[in-house]
Structures are given as C-alpha cells and as structure tokens.
Design an enzyme around this catalytic site. Structure first.
Site, mmCIF file in Angstrom:
data_model
loop_
_atom_site.group_PDB
_atom_site.id
_atom_site.type_symbol
_atom_site.label_atom_id
_atom_site.label_comp_id
_atom_site.label_asym_id
_atom_site.label_seq_id
_atom_site.Cartn_x
_atom_site.Cartn_y
_atom_site.Cartn_z
ATOM 1 N N ALA A 78 -6.966 -4.694 -10.595
ATOM 2 C CA ALA A 78 -6.122 -5.879 -10.459
ATOM 3 C C ALA A 78 -4.832 -5.561 -9.706
ATOM 4 O O ALA A 78 -4.318 -6.386 -8.964
ATOM 5 C CB ALA A 78 -5.804 -6.466 -11.828
ATOM 6 N N THR A 79 -4.314 -4.341 -9.870
ATOM 7 C CA THR A 79 -3.086 -3.975 -9.160
ATOM 8 C C THR A 79 -3.280 -4.129 -7.647
ATOM 9 O O THR A 79 -2.441 -4.725 -6.960
ATOM 10 C CB THR A 79 -2.675 -2.527 -9.504
ATOM 11 O OG1 THR A 79 -2.422 -2.454 -10.908
ATOM 12 C CG2 THR A 79 -1.422 -2.104 -8.749
ATOM 13 N N ASN A 158 0.067 -10.112 -20.720
ATOM 14 C CA ASN A 158 -0.499 -8.884 -21.263
ATOM 15 C C ASN A 158 0.265 -8.333 -22.464
ATOM 16 O O ASN A 158 -0.257 -7.525 -23.205
ATOM 17 C CB ASN A 158 -0.593 -7.809 -20.173
ATOM 18 C CG ASN A 158 0.675 -7.679 -19.359
ATOM 19 O OD1 ASN A 158 1.140 -8.656 -18.759
ATOM 20 N ND2 ASN A 158 1.273 -6.514 -19.358
ATOM 21 N N SER A 206 -9.814 -7.739 -13.551
ATOM 22 C CA SER A 206 -10.050 -6.298 -13.592
ATOM 23 C C SER A 206 -11.194 -5.972 -14.546
ATOM 24 O O SER A 206 -11.303 -6.571 -15.614
ATOM 25 C CB SER A 206 -8.773 -5.601 -14.058
ATOM 26 O OG SER A 206 -8.972 -4.212 -14.148
ATOM 27 N N HIS A 208 -11.822 -3.221 -16.417
ATOM 28 C CA HIS A 208 -11.598 -2.501 -17.677
ATOM 29 C C HIS A 208 -10.905 -3.327 -18.756
ATOM 30 O O HIS A 208 -10.733 -2.853 -19.875
ATOM 31 C CB HIS A 208 -10.849 -1.182 -17.424
ATOM 32 C CG HIS A 208 -9.396 -1.303 -17.114
ATOM 33 N ND1 HIS A 208 -8.423 -1.098 -18.061
ATOM 34 C CD2 HIS A 208 -8.736 -1.603 -15.978
ATOM 35 C CE1 HIS A 208 -7.237 -1.243 -17.503
ATOM 36 N NE2 HIS A 208 -7.398 -1.556 -16.240
ATOM 37 N N CYS A 334 2.221 0.008 -19.257
ATOM 38 C CA CYS A 334 2.840 0.386 -17.990
ATOM 39 C C CYS A 334 4.327 0.659 -18.171
ATOM 40 O O CYS A 334 4.872 1.500 -17.488
ATOM 41 C CB CYS A 334 2.677 -0.719 -16.958
ATOM 42 S SG CYS A 334 1.031 -1.394 -16.926
HETATM 43 C C1 LIG Z 1 -4.000 -4.603 -16.674
HETATM 44 C C2 LIG Z 1 -3.321 -5.667 -15.917
HETATM 45 C C3 LIG Z 1 -3.076 -5.538 -14.540
HETATM 46 C C4 LIG Z 1 -3.448 -4.283 -13.779
HETATM 47 O O1 LIG Z 1 -4.841 -4.105 -13.739
HETATM 48 P P1 LIG Z 1 -5.505 -2.752 -13.210
HETATM 49 O O2 LIG Z 1 -6.927 -3.133 -12.941
HETATM 50 O O3 LIG Z 1 -5.366 -1.761 -14.306
HETATM 51 O O4 LIG Z 1 -4.794 -2.357 -11.965
HETATM 52 C C5 LIG Z 1 -2.469 -6.583 -13.895
HETATM 53 N N1 LIG Z 1 -2.108 -7.706 -14.550
HETATM 54 C C6 LIG Z 1 -2.326 -7.869 -15.865
HETATM 55 C C7 LIG Z 1 -1.931 -9.152 -16.528
HETATM 56 C C8 LIG Z 1 -2.931 -6.863 -16.588
HETATM 57 O O5 LIG Z 1 -3.137 -7.024 -17.895
#
Ligand SMILES: *Cc1c(COP(=O)(O)O)cnc(C)c1O
Length: 390
Positions: A78-79, A158, A206, A208, A334
């Site tokens: 997602a990043t 999150n 994402s 995971h 994070c």
């Molecule tokens: C975990 C998360 C991300 C980042 O996702 P990754 O796949 O780990 O890079 C971005 N936005 C939210 C809301 C998240 O929970």
C-alpha cells in the site's frame, strides 16, 4: 479448547499485520514451483499459466470493490500504491491544479507524500478532525478551491479504526471535478467498498492486512467516467499498463486475490463476531480500569479495533511488560519505533499525558473469546501493578 491450549503471546495486533490464511498459502504454493513462468512471456505456455493466475486475482480484487479488472495495478504494497496515487497525480501533465487536500489522521505514507508535494511547490491543506476522529463532507467542501486537484481521505483508520464518510466525500469531489483517492488498506475485505457508489478515482489496499502475503498491494485507477491519468514512478518494461514496471510477483498476487475473495465472502459473519468480541472485551477492561476511555467514535469503526487510554499508566511500559503474554501496540507500528506520541491521537486533541497511556488492541481471525479473556486479564493485571507504582 481449554485454558491449557492458549498459546502465548496472544496476538492482538491484527491492524499491524495478519497471518496468511492456510487456504491462501495453498493457492499460492504451485506458483512458487510448477507455475513459475513470467506472466509477461506471451509466447509460451509457462507464461500463459502464470498470467492466468494473475488475471484471476485481478478479477477477485476488482469484484471486491466493484471495479473492472483492468483498473487494478499491482504494487509492492500500500505504501507504494499511495506514492503512485499522490506523486503520480502531481507529476501528470493532465493535472487540474496545484492544490491537494488530506486529513491529519492519515497513514504516514500519505502525510509524507504531502510533505513531498509541499517541497515540490504544491499547495497542501491538512484538515483537522473532531475529538472523535471524524471528518465531514462539509469540512472537505469548505477546503476545496478552484485549483484543487485531489482529495485524499482514508476509509478506515489504522490506529483508532474510525470510518470516514468516503462515499459522500467522493460524490462531493466528483460534482466539482476533483479526483478522490482513498487509502482503503484497513477497509478492504473488512467493510463493503464500492468505487462506483463512492465515485472513487483511486483506492489502495495491501495483502498482509487481509490474511494475504506481505510485499504485495494494489492501486485501483479509474479508467472511465473520468479516466485518471498518473505519471508512473517506476519505469521499465511497461507492465501494468505502463503504470508500474517490473516482473509481476505471481505467487503474492495469486495469494492477495484469494485472500480478498475469502475476506469478502466471510465479511458479514466475521464482522459480527468481531464486533461482539470487541464490545465484550471493552466491558471487561472498563470493569478493571476505572479511567479507561475509548478513542475515536464508538459506532462508526472497524470491527475488532479497540484503542483506549488507560489514565495514568504509561502505555510503553505496560506493553513492554506484557510482551511475553500479549502482543499489542501503542499507536501504529510505523510510529511506535519513535517514542513520539501518535499523530492520530494528537489530532483528536488528547492531552499529552493521557496520550502516553493509549494502547491499540486489534482482534482478528484467530481471536477467540477464551484467548481474548486471557489477554484482558493480563492487561488488567499489568495495569494494576503499574498504577500501584504511579
Ligand atoms: C498498513 C497500512 C499502509 C501501508 O501498507 P503496506 O502494504 O505495509 O505498505 C498504508 N495505509 C494504511 C491505512 C495501513 O494500515
């Protein structure tokens, strides 16, 4: 299951990441070995077989958000998808203006992209939220200018799990010809998402966070009514419609597709189960921690999220002391590397001292009433010991 079957530490950090569902593992398995072809190899069977797996996953994910398969772009997570959405829009030669809007409670990936925008000379507005973490469509509309190009508002937070009114915000943006991007990483597979109903132009997710593998994510990029133009950030072989070059990670993509489909299928029953579990555990914690307060609005939140302040106890000390029994976090993973208080809780206007007493508990697929009860007892116990010192 009896008390002896409880495995410590009990994992209650599903918003940080999730284990891969065994059915997802099974779907991925052949793509590491037998079906190892490069999906971009159009000239032979090995390539075709890999491509078939990827196209199935693309359909599974598109269906989950009511999009077309060709509108899904696979990324490393997602990043990366967030970077592509925001920077890709800013760098596009079709950009409508130089002003971008987002919210103070967004994920760091979004906020750091907004810092980048500012350094590049764009105008940015970071909207505040109310004391319950909510934003209204009126707040967004009031910030829109003639030169606004994009509004970015996450679907589910999150840290505190609050759900923003993304469909209303999306509709308001569409009426004004402004692109709407939503970070749906926490929402995908957990709550219903519909890019048509919400007039969403860009949406990320994402693997995971939905019981799929790590290292895979996606960006939905609207192709019609209107078509969204992004400048790619990663150049190369022109994969993913030229938006994201690089050989596709077939096993991860297959797993991501399967994970999203499974999560959507089980969404109704799993969210009811998690809501009930969460309410029950909140009651339990309240009974033993008199100063406990729920952070974020109570009735519009992600199933399984509990973010609470404990009063006078230091959350870092509590979580560290508990780590052999329970895996929970203070704020988001994070930001918890730094000892800085969470920017999300800060945006809610919580007092500095109270802020340092906040913990995030997130329940998920393997959380049972029994294991949750054990975890709550351990938390209450640890709280008692620490508050006796305080
Ligand atoms: C975990 C998360 C991300 C980042 O996702 P990754 O796949 O780990 O890079 C971005 N936005 C939210 C809301 C998240 O929970």
């Amino acid at each position: 299951m009896s008390d002896d079957d409880i495995q410590y530490p009990i994992y209650l950090d599903y918003q940080s990441t999730t284990p891969v569902d065994p059915r997802v593992m099974e779907a991925m398995q052949p793509y590491f070995s037998e079906i190892f072809g490069n999906a971009a190899s159009k000239s032979h069977q090995h390539g075709h077989d890999a491509l078939a797996g990827i196209e199935k996953a693309r359909k599974q994910i598109a269906k989950a958000i009511n999009a077309k398969p060709q509108e899904i772009v696979f990324t490393s997570g997602a990043t990366e998808a967030i970077n592509l959405a925001i920077k890709g829009m800013a760098l596009s030669d079709r950009i409508k203006g130089n002003h971008f809007i987002t919210v103070a409670t967004e994920h760091k990936a979004v906020l750091d992209c907004f810092d980048w925008l500012k350094r590049q000379g764009f105008d940015t507005t970071i909207l505040p939220v109310d004391s319950e973490g909510m934003l209204t469509v009126e707040d967004v509309v009031a910030a829109i200018r003639p030169e606004t190009a994009m509004v970015a508002v996450m679907a589910a937070n999150n840290e505190i799990g609050v759900l923003q009114p993304i469909n209303e915000i999306g509709q308001a943006c569409r009426e004004r010809g402004i692109h709407f991007f939503t970070d749906a990483t926490q929402a995908l597979g957990k709550i219903p998402l519909d890019v048509q109903a919400g007039q969403v132009d860009l949406l990320c997710g994402s693997g995971h966070k939905v019981y799929g593998p790590k290292g895979i994510g996606m960006l939905y990029v609207r192709r019609s009514n209107p078509r969204v133009h992004l400048e790619p950030l990663i150049h190369g072989g022109g994969h993913e419609g030229g938006l994201r070059s690089g050989t596709l990670a077939t096993p991860l993509i297959v797993g991501f597709g399967e994970a999203v489909e499974l999560s959507c299928k089980g969404m109704k029953s799993e969210s009811a189960r998690l809501n009930e579990l969460t309410q029950e555990m909140l009651k339990k914690l309240k009974a033993s921690i008199p100063d406990l307060k729920l952070n974020g609005i109570a009735d519009k939140r992600l199933p399984g999220n509990l973010n609470v302040s404990l009063g006078c106890v230091n959350a870092e000390a509590l979580v560290a002391g508990l780590s052999s029994k329970v895996s929970i976090s203070t704020g988001s993973a994070c930001t918890s590397k730094e000892v800085l208080p969470s920017h999300v809780l800060d945006a809610l206007g919580i007092d500095e001292e109270v802020l340092r007493s906040c913990i995030r508990i997130s329940f998920g697929s393997c959380s049972s009433i029994l294991s949750a009860n054990h975890a709550m007892l351990a938390i209450a116990d640890s709280y008692k010991r620490l508050s006796a010192f305080g």
